[in-house]
Scaffold this motif. Structure first.
Motif, PDB file in Angstrom:
ATOM      1  N   GLY A 103       8.576   5.547  -7.511  1.00 57.13           N
ATOM      2  CA  GLY A 103       9.325   4.674  -6.624  1.00 57.13           C
ATOM      3  C   GLY A 103       8.819   4.789  -5.194  1.00 57.13           C
ATOM      4  O   GLY A 103       7.823   5.462  -4.916  1.00 57.13           O
ATOM      5  N   PRO A 104       9.495   4.139  -4.247  1.00 58.79           N
ATOM      6  CA  PRO A 104       9.058   4.162  -2.854  1.00 58.79           C
ATOM      7  C   PRO A 104       8.933   5.577  -2.306  1.00 58.79           C
ATOM      8  O   PRO A 104       9.774   6.437  -2.569  1.00 58.79           O
ATOM      9  CB  PRO A 104      10.176   3.399  -2.126  1.00 58.79           C
ATOM     10  N   ASP A 105       7.869   5.812  -1.559  1.00 57.23           N
ATOM     11  CA  ASP A 105       7.642   7.080  -0.855  1.00 57.23           C
ATOM     12  C   ASP A 105       7.410   8.265  -1.792  1.00 57.23           C
ATOM     13  O   ASP A 105       7.623   9.404  -1.426  1.00 57.23           O
ATOM     14  CB  ASP A 105       8.821   7.375   0.085  1.00 57.23           C
ATOM     15  N   THR A 106       6.949   7.990  -3.014  1.00 55.54           N
ATOM     16  CA  THR A 106       6.614   9.074  -3.939  1.00 55.54           C
ATOM     17  C   THR A 106       5.283   9.703  -3.567  1.00 55.54           C
ATOM     18  O   THR A 106       5.118  10.931  -3.651  1.00 55.54           O
ATOM     19  CB  THR A 106       6.536   8.534  -5.386  1.00 55.54           C
ATOM     20  N   TYR A 107       4.322   8.879  -3.144  1.00 51.91           N
ATOM     21  CA  TYR A 107       2.968   9.348  -2.857  1.00 51.91           C
ATOM     22  C   TYR A 107       2.654   9.163  -1.372  1.00 51.91           C
ATOM     23  O   TYR A 107       3.123   8.232  -0.739  1.00 51.91           O
ATOM     24  CB  TYR A 107       1.945   8.572  -3.691  1.00 51.91           C
ATOM     25  N   GLY A 108       1.846  10.068  -0.842  1.00 47.26           N
ATOM     26  CA  GLY A 108       1.467   9.968   0.563  1.00 47.26           C
ATOM     27  C   GLY A 108       1.114  11.319   1.137  1.00 47.26           C
ATOM     28  O   GLY A 108       0.565  12.181   0.446  1.00 47.26           O
ATOM     29  N   LEU A 109       1.455  11.507   2.400  1.00 42.81           N
ATOM     30  CA  LEU A 109       1.198  12.787   3.050  1.00 42.81           C
ATOM     31  C   LEU A 109       2.204  13.820   2.557  1.00 42.81           C
ATOM     32  O   LEU A 109       3.313  13.471   2.140  1.00 42.81           O
ATOM     33  CB  LEU A 109       1.306  12.632   4.571  1.00 42.81           C
ATOM     34  N   PRO A 110       1.863  15.125   2.597  1.00 43.65           N
ATOM     35  CA  PRO A 110       2.814  16.179   2.196  1.00 43.65           C
ATOM     36  C   PRO A 110       4.121  16.040   2.974  1.00 43.65           C
ATOM     37  O   PRO A 110       4.090  15.628   4.138  1.00 43.65           O
ATOM     38  CB  PRO A 110       2.082  17.469   2.570  1.00 43.65           C
ATOM     39  N   PRO A 111       5.250  16.317   2.333  1.00 39.72           N
ATOM     40  CA  PRO A 111       5.432  16.967   1.020  1.00 39.72           C
ATOM     41  C   PRO A 111       5.402  16.002  -0.171  1.00 39.72           C
ATOM     42  O   PRO A 111       5.733  16.392  -1.274  1.00 39.72           O
ATOM     43  CB  PRO A 111       6.815  17.588   1.154  1.00 39.72           C
TER      44      PRO A 111
ATOM     45  N   SER B  21       0.831  -1.202   0.000  1.00 42.81           N
ATOM     46  CA  SER B  21       0.000   0.000   0.000  1.00 42.81           C
ATOM     47  C   SER B  21       0.864   1.250   0.000  1.00 42.81           C
ATOM     48  O   SER B  21       1.934   1.279   0.628  1.00 42.81           O
ATOM     49  CB  SER B  21      -0.907   0.021   1.233  1.00 42.81           C
ATOM     50  N   ILE B  22       0.399   2.267  -0.695  1.00 41.10           N
ATOM     51  CA  ILE B  22       0.995   3.588  -0.534  1.00 41.10           C
ATOM     52  C   ILE B  22       0.841   3.990   0.929  1.00 41.10           C
ATOM     53  O   ILE B  22      -0.164   3.692   1.564  1.00 41.10           O
ATOM     54  CB  ILE B  22       0.308   4.602  -1.473  1.00 41.10           C
ATOM     55  N   GLY B  23       1.847   4.656   1.478  1.00 38.07           N
ATOM     56  CA  GLY B  23       1.790   5.129   2.855  1.00 38.07           C
ATOM     57  C   GLY B  23       2.566   4.293   3.847  1.00 38.07           C
ATOM     58  O   GLY B  23       2.696   4.680   5.014  1.00 38.07           O
ATOM     59  N   VAL B  24       3.133   3.167   3.409  1.00 40.06           N
ATOM     60  CA  VAL B  24       3.833   2.299   4.373  1.00 40.06           C
ATOM     61  C   VAL B  24       5.110   2.935   4.918  1.00 40.06           C
ATOM     62  O   VAL B  24       5.604   2.508   5.963  1.00 40.06           O
ATOM     63  CB  VAL B  24       4.157   0.907   3.772  1.00 40.06           C
ATOM     64  N   ASP B  25       5.645   3.937   4.225  1.00 41.90           N
ATOM     65  CA  ASP B  25       6.863   4.595   4.705  1.00 41.90           C
ATOM     66  C   ASP B  25       6.573   5.692   5.725  1.00 41.90           C
ATOM     67  O   ASP B  25       7.495   6.315   6.246  1.00 41.90           O
ATOM     68  CB  ASP B  25       7.639   5.202   3.520  1.00 41.90           C
ATOM     69  N   ASP B  26       5.299   5.958   5.994  1.00 41.02           N
ATOM     70  CA  ASP B  26       4.920   7.080   6.852  1.00 41.02           C
ATOM     71  C   ASP B  26       4.075   6.582   8.015  1.00 41.02           C
ATOM     72  O   ASP B  26       2.911   6.219   7.844  1.00 41.02           O
ATOM     73  CB  ASP B  26       4.137   8.108   6.028  1.00 41.02           C
ATOM     74  N   VAL B  27       4.660   6.568   9.200  1.00 47.28           N
ATOM     75  CA  VAL B  27       3.955   6.045  10.375  1.00 47.28           C
ATOM     76  C   VAL B  27       2.721   6.881  10.717  1.00 47.28           C
ATOM     77  O   VAL B  27       1.803   6.402  11.377  1.00 47.28           O
ATOM     78  CB  VAL B  27       4.921   5.967  11.578  1.00 47.28           C
TER      79      VAL B  27
ATOM     80  N   LYS C 134       3.668  13.568  -3.151  1.00 51.85           N
ATOM     81  CA  LYS C 134       2.511  13.749  -4.023  1.00 51.85           C
ATOM     82  C   LYS C 134       1.288  13.107  -3.374  1.00 51.85           C
ATOM     83  O   LYS C 134       1.407  12.153  -2.606  1.00 51.85           O
ATOM     84  CB  LYS C 134       2.765  13.096  -5.382  1.00 51.85           C
ATOM     85  N   ALA C 135       0.102  13.613  -3.710  1.00 51.91           N
ATOM     86  CA  ALA C 135      -1.146  13.057  -3.159  1.00 51.91           C
ATOM     87  C   ALA C 135      -1.261  11.578  -3.492  1.00 51.91           C
ATOM     88  O   ALA C 135      -0.903  11.156  -4.596  1.00 51.91           O
ATOM     89  CB  ALA C 135      -2.340  13.826  -3.715  1.00 51.91           C
ATOM     90  N   PRO C 136      -1.750  10.771  -2.535  1.00 54.72           N
ATOM     91  CA  PRO C 136      -1.768   9.314  -2.740  1.00 54.72           C
ATOM     92  C   PRO C 136      -2.627   8.838  -3.896  1.00 54.72           C
ATOM     93  O   PRO C 136      -2.366   7.806  -4.482  1.00 54.72           O
ATOM     94  CB  PRO C 136      -2.270   8.771  -1.407  1.00 54.72           C
ATOM     95  N   GLY C 137      -3.651   9.557  -4.257  1.00 47.59           N
ATOM     96  CA  GLY C 137      -4.406   9.225  -5.462  1.00 47.59           C
ATOM     97  C   GLY C 137      -5.211   7.942  -5.368  1.00 47.59           C
ATOM     98  O   GLY C 137      -5.299   7.292  -4.330  1.00 47.59           O
ATOM     99  N   ILE C 138      -5.806   7.572  -6.520  1.00 48.45           N
ATOM    100  CA  ILE C 138      -6.657   6.387  -6.616  1.00 48.45           C
ATOM    101  C   ILE C 138      -6.273   5.592  -7.860  1.00 48.45           C
ATOM    102  O   ILE C 138      -5.578   6.093  -8.742  1.00 48.45           O
ATOM    103  CB  ILE C 138      -8.153   6.771  -6.663  1.00 48.45           C
ATOM    104  N   VAL C 139      -6.760   4.363  -7.911  1.00 49.94           N
ATOM    105  CA  VAL C 139      -6.457   3.484  -9.037  1.00 49.94           C
ATOM    106  C   VAL C 139      -7.499   2.374  -9.068  1.00 49.94           C
ATOM    107  O   VAL C 139      -8.025   1.964  -8.020  1.00 49.94           O
ATOM    108  CB  VAL C 139      -5.019   2.911  -8.904  1.00 49.94           C
ATOM    109  N   LEU C 140      -7.840   1.907 -10.264  1.00 52.30           N
ATOM    110  CA  LEU C 140      -8.772   0.789 -10.381  1.00 52.30           C
ATOM    111  C   LEU C 140      -8.122  -0.511  -9.918  1.00 52.30           C
ATOM    112  O   LEU C 140      -6.936  -0.740 -10.164  1.00 52.30           O
ATOM    113  CB  LEU C 140      -9.225   0.612 -11.828  1.00 52.30           C
ATOM    114  N   ARG C 141      -8.907  -1.373  -9.314  1.00 50.67           N
ATOM    115  CA  ARG C 141      -8.404  -2.704  -8.966  1.00 50.67           C
ATOM    116  C   ARG C 141      -7.930  -3.436 -10.229  1.00 50.67           C
ATOM    117  O   ARG C 141      -6.921  -4.147 -10.196  1.00 50.67           O
ATOM    118  CB  ARG C 141      -9.490  -3.504  -8.258  1.00 50.67           C
TER     119      ARG C 141
END
Length: 200
Positions: free
Chosen positions: A142-150, A86-92, A152-159
């Motif tokens: 790559g890792p930690d590109t998307y998530g909380l600021p700063p 999942s996006i966000g795993v690098d951010d506790v 990029k926004a985590p966004g959405i994607v189709l299954r």
């Protein structure tokens, strides 16, 4: 499940039900496979505080260990492991961690896979959707590109878009031994998956 195993009647595309927390059920399911795709996840039930540890971490580690054992037994054994994380795993501080640290445990499972010696691809999707009108063209980072600021926004994607990425990753060397974050961008031009893998 157990009866079909005992009789040897499983077809190559058979569906087997089992529990990733139980190694005795995993090993027979992996036997004869050359790839493993792990898309398991604990339920979001507030009443199950051990779910993320037991499923997202221990269960994934069991699958990785079984895949590694299968690879060691036979030259035609498992040679690629794709893990859907999942996006966000690098951010506790990512909000999904409110569900008993689910992203923390997904990250620990990623690390276990990376240390396993198996060829791998880790796919970290954004928010999962089902309706095509909600999303745009696939974009990767790559890792930690998307998530909380700063970030990029985590966004959405189709299954279904995530599924395409998973299957293509098995055959595209540019996706091997990489952690890939996957979202979509409305209005963006289409790019083929091999090109996107190459850019990560």
């Amino acid at each position: 499940f157990q009866q079909e195993l005992a009789s040897g009647s499983l077809a190559p595309d058979a569906i087997m039900e089992g529990d990733v927390r139980r190694m005795d059920q995993i090993a027979p399911a992996i036997e004869g496979c050359n790839a493993v795709i792990c898309a398991t996840g604990a339920s979001a039930a507030i009443a199950d505080p051990l779910g993320p540890f037991q499923v997202d971490y221990t269960g994934t580690c069991n699958l990785v260990a079984a895949a590694k054992n299968a690879a060691a037994k036979s030259p035609g054994g498992v040679d690629h492991f794709v893990l859907v994380s999942s996006i966000g795993v690098d951010d506790v501080l990512f909000p999904l961690n409110l569900f008993w640290g689910v992203l923390f445990w997904k990250k620990r499972a990623e690390e276990y896979l990376q240390r396993s010696g198996l060829r791998y691809t880790i796919v970290r999707p954004g928010g999962l959707k089902d309706k095509a009108d909600q999303v745009g063209a696939v974009r990767m980072g790559g890792p930690d590109t998307y998530g909380l600021p700063p970030r990029k926004a985590p966004g959405i994607v189709l299954r279904s878009q995530v599924a395409d990425c998973i299957v293509r990753a098995l055959a595209e060397p540019s996706a091997w031994n990489k952690t890939i974050e996957v979202v979509t961008e409305k209005g963006a031009a289409f790019k083929p998956l091999p090109e996107l893998f190459e850019g990560v």
